[in-house]
Write a protein that holds these residues in place. Structure first.
Motif, PDB file in Angstrom:
ATOM      1  N   LYS A  13      42.909  53.174  33.676  1.00 16.04           N
ATOM      2  CA  LYS A  13      43.066  53.319  35.138  1.00 16.04           C
ATOM      3  C   LYS A  13      43.529  54.727  35.480  1.00 16.04           C
ATOM      4  O   LYS A  13      43.025  55.352  36.421  1.00 16.04           O
ATOM      5  CB  LYS A  13      44.118  52.310  35.652  1.00 16.04           C
ATOM      6  CG  LYS A  13      43.525  51.014  36.134  1.00 16.04           C
ATOM      7  CD  LYS A  13      44.562  49.956  36.378  1.00 16.04           C
ATOM      8  CE  LYS A  13      45.659  50.410  37.325  1.00 16.04           C
ATOM      9  NZ  LYS A  13      46.707  49.388  37.491  1.00 16.04           N
ATOM     10  N   ALA A  14      44.485  55.245  34.702  1.00 15.26           N
ATOM     11  CA  ALA A  14      45.007  56.593  34.970  1.00 15.26           C
ATOM     12  C   ALA A  14      43.913  57.634  34.694  1.00 15.26           C
ATOM     13  O   ALA A  14      43.692  58.540  35.506  1.00 15.26           O
ATOM     14  CB  ALA A  14      46.236  56.843  34.114  1.00 15.26           C
ATOM     15  N   GLU A  15      43.214  57.468  33.584  1.00 13.20           N
ATOM     16  CA  GLU A  15      42.156  58.431  33.207  1.00 13.20           C
ATOM     17  C   GLU A  15      41.061  58.504  34.257  1.00 13.20           C
ATOM     18  O   GLU A  15      40.515  59.545  34.549  1.00 13.20           O
ATOM     19  CB  GLU A  15      41.500  57.955  31.908  1.00 13.20           C
ATOM     20  CG  GLU A  15      42.068  58.572  30.655  1.00 13.20           C
ATOM     21  CD  GLU A  15      41.468  57.875  29.427  1.00 13.20           C
ATOM     22  OE1 GLU A  15      42.250  57.651  28.517  1.00 13.20           O
ATOM     23  OE2 GLU A  15      40.246  57.539  29.410  1.00 13.20           O
ATOM     24  N   VAL A  19      41.497  51.582  40.618  1.00 12.20           N
ATOM     25  CA  VAL A  19      42.387  50.497  41.065  1.00 12.20           C
ATOM     26  C   VAL A  19      41.708  49.157  40.784  1.00 12.20           C
ATOM     27  O   VAL A  19      40.469  49.074  40.768  1.00 12.20           O
ATOM     28  CB  VAL A  19      42.736  50.547  42.573  1.00 12.20           C
ATOM     29  CG1 VAL A  19      43.748  51.622  42.886  1.00 12.20           C
ATOM     30  CG2 VAL A  19      41.501  50.659  43.438  1.00 12.20           C
ATOM     31  N   ILE A  20      42.543  48.153  40.610  1.00  8.46           N
ATOM     32  CA  ILE A  20      42.005  46.808  40.358  1.00  8.46           C
ATOM     33  C   ILE A  20      42.286  45.955  41.581  1.00  8.46           C
ATOM     34  O   ILE A  20      43.442  45.788  41.983  1.00  8.46           O
ATOM     35  CB  ILE A  20      42.658  46.186  39.097  1.00  8.46           C
ATOM     36  CG1 ILE A  20      42.373  47.082  37.883  1.00  8.46           C
ATOM     37  CG2 ILE A  20      42.139  44.765  38.863  1.00  8.46           C
ATOM     38  CD1 ILE A  20      42.994  46.598  36.581  1.00  8.46           C
ATOM     39  N   LEU A  33      47.245  41.413  36.931  1.00  9.52           N
ATOM     40  CA  LEU A  33      46.836  42.796  36.652  1.00  9.52           C
ATOM     41  C   LEU A  33      46.458  43.561  37.921  1.00  9.52           C
ATOM     42  O   LEU A  33      46.202  44.755  37.884  1.00  9.52           O
ATOM     43  CB  LEU A  33      45.594  42.785  35.730  1.00  9.52           C
ATOM     44  CG  LEU A  33      45.805  42.482  34.257  1.00  9.52           C
ATOM     45  CD1 LEU A  33      44.452  42.328  33.571  1.00  9.52           C
ATOM     46  CD2 LEU A  33      46.613  43.595  33.595  1.00  9.52           C
ATOM     47  N   GLY A  34      46.388  42.844  39.048  1.00 13.72           N
ATOM     48  CA  GLY A  34      45.850  43.459  40.270  1.00 13.72           C
ATOM     49  C   GLY A  34      46.777  44.489  40.901  1.00 13.72           C
ATOM     50  O   GLY A  34      47.984  44.279  40.982  1.00 13.72           O
ATOM     51  N   ASP A  35      46.206  45.604  41.348  1.00 16.06           N
ATOM     52  CA  ASP A  35      46.977  46.546  42.177  1.00 16.06           C
ATOM     53  C   ASP A  35      47.064  45.984  43.586  1.00 16.06           C
ATOM     54  O   ASP A  35      47.954  46.293  44.342  1.00 16.06           O
ATOM     55  CB  ASP A  35      46.264  47.908  42.228  1.00 16.06           C
ATOM     56  CG  ASP A  35      46.227  48.544  40.861  1.00 16.06           C
ATOM     57  OD1 ASP A  35      47.304  48.847  40.343  1.00 16.06           O
ATOM     58  OD2 ASP A  35      45.120  48.689  40.295  1.00 16.06           O
ATOM     59  N   GLU A  49      40.725  52.142  52.459  1.00 12.48           N
ATOM     60  CA  GLU A  49      41.948  52.965  52.514  1.00 12.48           C
ATOM     61  C   GLU A  49      42.281  53.674  51.200  1.00 12.48           C
ATOM     62  O   GLU A  49      42.960  54.688  51.201  1.00 12.48           O
ATOM     63  CB  GLU A  49      43.145  52.075  52.900  1.00 12.48           C
ATOM     64  CG  GLU A  49      43.117  51.658  54.366  1.00 12.48           C
ATOM     65  CD  GLU A  49      44.015  50.462  54.662  1.00 12.48           C
ATOM     66  OE1 GLU A  49      44.883  50.128  53.834  1.00 12.48           O
ATOM     67  OE2 GLU A  49      43.817  49.857  55.742  1.00 12.48           O
ATOM     68  N   THR A  50      41.831  53.114  50.081  1.00 11.52           N
ATOM     69  CA  THR A  50      42.267  53.665  48.794  1.00 11.52           C
ATOM     70  C   THR A  50      41.657  55.051  48.537  1.00 11.52           C
ATOM     71  O   THR A  50      40.521  55.321  48.928  1.00 11.52           O
ATOM     72  CB  THR A  50      41.898  52.721  47.627  1.00 11.52           C
ATOM     73  OG1 THR A  50      42.305  53.332  46.410  1.00 11.52           O
ATOM     74  CG2 THR A  50      40.418  52.421  47.546  1.00 11.52           C
ATOM     75  N   ASP A  51      42.414  55.916  47.828  1.00 10.23           N
ATOM     76  CA  ASP A  51      41.789  57.191  47.448  1.00 10.23           C
ATOM     77  C   ASP A  51      41.402  57.191  45.964  1.00 10.23           C
ATOM     78  O   ASP A  51      41.133  58.232  45.381  1.00 10.23           O
ATOM     79  CB  ASP A  51      42.652  58.400  47.847  1.00 10.23           C
ATOM     80  CG  ASP A  51      44.088  58.247  47.379  1.00 10.23           C
ATOM     81  OD1 ASP A  51      44.305  57.416  46.472  1.00 10.23           O
ATOM     82  OD2 ASP A  51      44.974  58.956  47.906  1.00 10.23           O
ATOM     83  N   ALA A  52      41.340  56.010  45.382  1.00 11.04           N
ATOM     84  CA  ALA A  52      40.865  55.904  43.992  1.00 11.04           C
ATOM     85  C   ALA A  52      39.371  56.266  43.934  1.00 11.04           C
ATOM     86  O   ALA A  52      38.661  56.132  44.924  1.00 11.04           O
ATOM     87  CB  ALA A  52      41.073  54.478  43.501  1.00 11.04           C
ATOM     88  N   ASP A  53      38.921  56.725  42.757  1.00 11.90           N
ATOM     89  CA  ASP A  53      37.489  57.023  42.597  1.00 11.90           C
ATOM     90  C   ASP A  53      36.727  55.790  42.143  1.00 11.90           C
ATOM     91  O   ASP A  53      35.514  55.688  42.334  1.00 11.90           O
ATOM     92  CB  ASP A  53      37.291  58.127  41.542  1.00 11.90           C
ATOM     93  CG  ASP A  53      37.926  59.430  41.991  1.00 11.90           C
ATOM     94  OD1 ASP A  53      37.715  59.801  43.157  1.00 11.90           O
ATOM     95  OD2 ASP A  53      38.668  60.038  41.187  1.00 11.90           O
ATOM     96  N   VAL A  54      37.457  54.881  41.510  1.00  8.95           N
ATOM     97  CA  VAL A  54      36.806  53.695  40.920  1.00  8.95           C
ATOM     98  C   VAL A  54      37.540  52.441  41.401  1.00  8.95           C
ATOM     99  O   VAL A  54      38.766  52.391  41.386  1.00  8.95           O
ATOM    100  CB  VAL A  54      36.877  53.765  39.369  1.00  8.95           C
ATOM    101  CG1 VAL A  54      36.271  52.526  38.735  1.00  8.95           C
ATOM    102  CG2 VAL A  54      36.202  55.034  38.847  1.00  8.95           C
TER     103      VAL A  54
END
Ligand code: 13P
Ligand code: SF4
Length: 305
Positions: A13-15, A19-20, A33-35, A49-54
């Protein structure tokens, strides 16, 4: 769940800046395990809203498609691509086209439990959390085609006292449609002081016996806030995990103990780890379909904000 898998998921997730996102019906170890763990509306709102790429979408296929439509710049992964929603697969573009031809002036309201193609042919979407609000936003004199859930459509029509809603009789959730009135009567008899909380995908005669009707997150919030100590829960049993986790002093009885959605149980910690490691299975709605579908989803988000 093995510590090794949890550590690998955290590292991946960090790499990958991932987000899950987890639906309330997923198995307990996946929920843990969920964010973010929520209902369909919450998952769609968080995706925007999330700024995650995945985004790893742990739910059923239409939830991953919704995230892809809303976030075309992100990579949407699903741990098991076989996780289809039976109801979403009950209406085809051909069947919707026929309904539209029959009722050319009607507004098409589509429950999010539908394919991307169907959303792209719709005027506005809704979820179980906002279906009443969404239909109520349509002028009363306009006819409405409500697809694909005949039960949710009937619930909305009854709530709003509207008689110009066209239902789609072939569409229903096999898990909720199995919850018959006789089970509600029996549960009331067995647990006379319990509050009855039902999901609006249930049949109208059963819903009429409820103390509250709401989305999965609506049910979670109600049980948390209620002073009652016992609850009969009429929805998929995956929700019991959070209900029990968040309310240790309260008791929860499933209306139907076999209310299990097999597709919702296809995700697992191992599959989440593998999907992040291999970056598959990716769900990507083509840009043309996404652009059309997102209009219907955005209209819904405007009504429910
Ligand atoms: P919610 O949006 O209420 O979580 O419901 C989704 C679903 O699939 C119900 O069967
Ligand atoms: Fe679809 Fe019913 Fe499963 Fe929800 S519980 S995902 S509506 S089949």
């Amino acid at each position: 769940m093995s510590e090794e898998i949890i550590k690998s998921i955290e590292r991946l997730k960090a790499e990958k800046n991932a987000v899950i996102m987890v639906h309330n019906y997923q198995s307990p170890e996946v929920q843990d395990l969920g964010d973010y763990v929520g209902d369909s509306l919450g998952l769609a709102q968080i995706a925007t809203e999330t700024d995650a790429d995945v985004i790893v979408s742990c739910g059923v296929y239409f939830m991953a498609e919704t995230a892809s439509m809303l976030c075309q710049d992100k990579t949407i992964l699903i741990p098991d691509a076989n996780a289809g929603c039976d109801m979403a697969n009950m209406i085809t573009p051909f069947q919707l086209e026929a309904l539209k031809k029959e009722h050319p002036d009607a507004v098409v309201v589509t429950y999010v439990n539908s394919t991307a193609q169907i959303k792209a042919m719709s005027d506005i979407c809704c979820t179980s959390a906002n279906a009443v609000q969404v239909v109520n936003s349509i002028p009363r004199e306009r006819e409405v085609i409500f697809i694909p859930d005949r039960n949710l459509g009937r619930y909305v029509a009854d709530k709003l006292g509207r008689d110009n809603i066209i239902f789609y009789d072939q569409g229903f959730c096999p898990v909720h449609d199995r919850m018959l009135l006789q089970y509600a009567v029996r549960a009331r008899h067995e647990y006379p002081t319990a509050k009855m909380c039902l999901h609006p995908e249930g049949r109208l005669d059963v819903l009429k016996t409820a103390d509250m009707v709401g989305s999965t997150t609506g049910i979670l919030n109600y049980c948390k806030e209620s002073a009652a100590k016992e609850f009969i829960i009429g929805t998929e049993i995956g929700i019991l995990h959070r209900l029990r986790q968040e309310n240790p002093g309260k008791k929860f009885y499933p209306l139907l103990p076999i209310a299990d959605c097999p597709s919702m149980k296809l995700s697992s910690p191992e599959k989440i780890m593998l999907c992040l490691e291999n970056m598959e299975v990716e769900v990507r709605v083509d840009p043309e379909t996404a652009a059309k579908g997102v209009k219907a989803i955005d209209r819904m988000l405007e009504v429910s904000s």
